[in-house]
Design an enzyme around this catalytic site. Structure first.
Site, PDB file in Angstrom:
ATOM      1  N   GLY A  35       4.538  37.511   9.001  1.00 21.70           N
ATOM      2  CA  GLY A  35       4.377  36.830   7.796  1.00 21.70           C
ATOM      3  C   GLY A  35       4.436  35.303   7.931  1.00 21.70           C
ATOM      4  N   LYS A 177      -0.693  22.182 -34.816  1.00 17.70           N
ATOM      5  CA  LYS A 177       0.409  23.233 -35.206  1.00 17.70           C
ATOM      6  C   LYS A 177       1.127  22.556 -36.389  1.00 17.70           C
ATOM      7  CE  LYS A 177       1.711  26.010 -31.436  1.00 17.70           C
ATOM      8  NZ  LYS A 177       2.539  26.317 -30.366  1.00 17.70           N
TER       9      LYS A 177
END
Ligand code: R5P
Length: 281
Positions: A35, A177
């Site tokens: 990896g 909002k």
């Protein structure tokens, strides 16, 4: 002059190299069976421009390895998308301020760091010499002479939308909002009426798509005729693009700071211009 094209932005790197009339450096990028990542850069001479964005952890490791491979030189580093910028403070005690350590490492190795629309001023403040390029005018250009209005999904992105709208020559607003009572929150455009209008929702980043899906709902409920979504950085995790189209958004437009199928606008020119300015100094 050499451009080292990191694996994150091959097409953008080639465009930048063309504009700078630079050579593309010979590179090898690979992954070992365990990896770990590997980088090799062959035969480069100054000036060297490295193009590598941070859209994933692999991108970040490749970038670190590129900087090490070029540590005998003083590369100009172009990071089209500066990942880790959203973790720009300790939201909870004990958290890493991710962008702080990223900034430190990049600046230790690079002569200059150039990026496009970093997420916040706070994130930018961890760099000592960050060169910031704004792609919002390019989004404005894309919509120039089109009969649209631009809306920011929140107050935080309003300044960016203003820049795009000025270039497009259109009106702009943001979604506000408002708490009506303990149970109800109302979201609507602060000042503009979107009824029968074509609306461009503009944001810096689309990641999960959640912010713009919610915004599209509000605008369609308010009678908008058509909705476009435009952003600089198309992070677009997993099925975000599907979610956006299913919400009624008819087109998604982004730049190529992250190379995706929606990257219809290129930042290559504005980045090349910045690089040319730096090289003249
Ligand atoms: C927030 O501060 C950003 O400007 C974007 O609105 C946000 O990153 C978008 O994320 P998502 O697509 O996951 O809602």
């Amino acid at each position: 002059m050499y451009v080292v094209a990191g694996p994150s932005n091959p097409q953008l790197s080639f465009k930048i190299a063309n504009e700078l009339e630079a050579r593309i450096a010979k590179t090898t990028f690979k992954r070992f069976p365990d990896g770990e990542l590997y980088v090799r850069v062959e035969d480069v001479k100054e000036p060297v421009i490295v193009v590598q964005g941070i859209t994933s952890n692999d991108d970040l490791v490749y970038l670190l390895l590129l900087l090490d491979a070029l540590s005998s030189l003083e590369p100009i580093l172009v990071v089209p998308y500066m990942g880790y910028s959203r973790q720009d403070k300790e939201f909870l005690k004990g958290e890493a301020i991710s962008i702080r350590i990223v900034a430190k490492i990049l600046e230790d190795f690079a002569k200059n760091v150039i990026t496009v629309n970093i997420h916040s001023n706070v994130a930018a403040s961890y760099f000592k010499k960050l060169i910031h390029v704004d792609a919002m005018p390019l989004i404005g250009e894309y919509f120039k002479n089109k009969d649209v209005i631009m809306i920011s999904p929140d107050f935080g992105s309003l300044e960016r939308v203003k820049v795009a709208a000025k270039v497009a020559g259109c009106e702009y607003d943001y979604l506000e909002k408002k708490r009506i009572n303990a149970e109800r929150v109302e979201v609507k455009p602060k000042a503009l009426d979107v009824k029968d209008k074509s609306v461009v929702l503009v944001d810096d980043i689309i990641s999960t798509g959640g912010t713009l899906v919610e915004a599209a709902k509000v605008l369609l409920n308010s009678g908008a005729k058509q909705i476009y979504a435009a952003c600089v950085h198309a992070v677009l995790v997993s099925n975000a693009l599907n979610k956006l189209y299913l919400s009624g958004i008819s087109e998604v437009i982004a730049t190529d700071t992250i190379e995706k199928q929606v990257s219809k606008i290129s930042v290559s020119k504005i980045l090349s211009e910045k690089i040319k300015e730096l090289l003249k100094k």
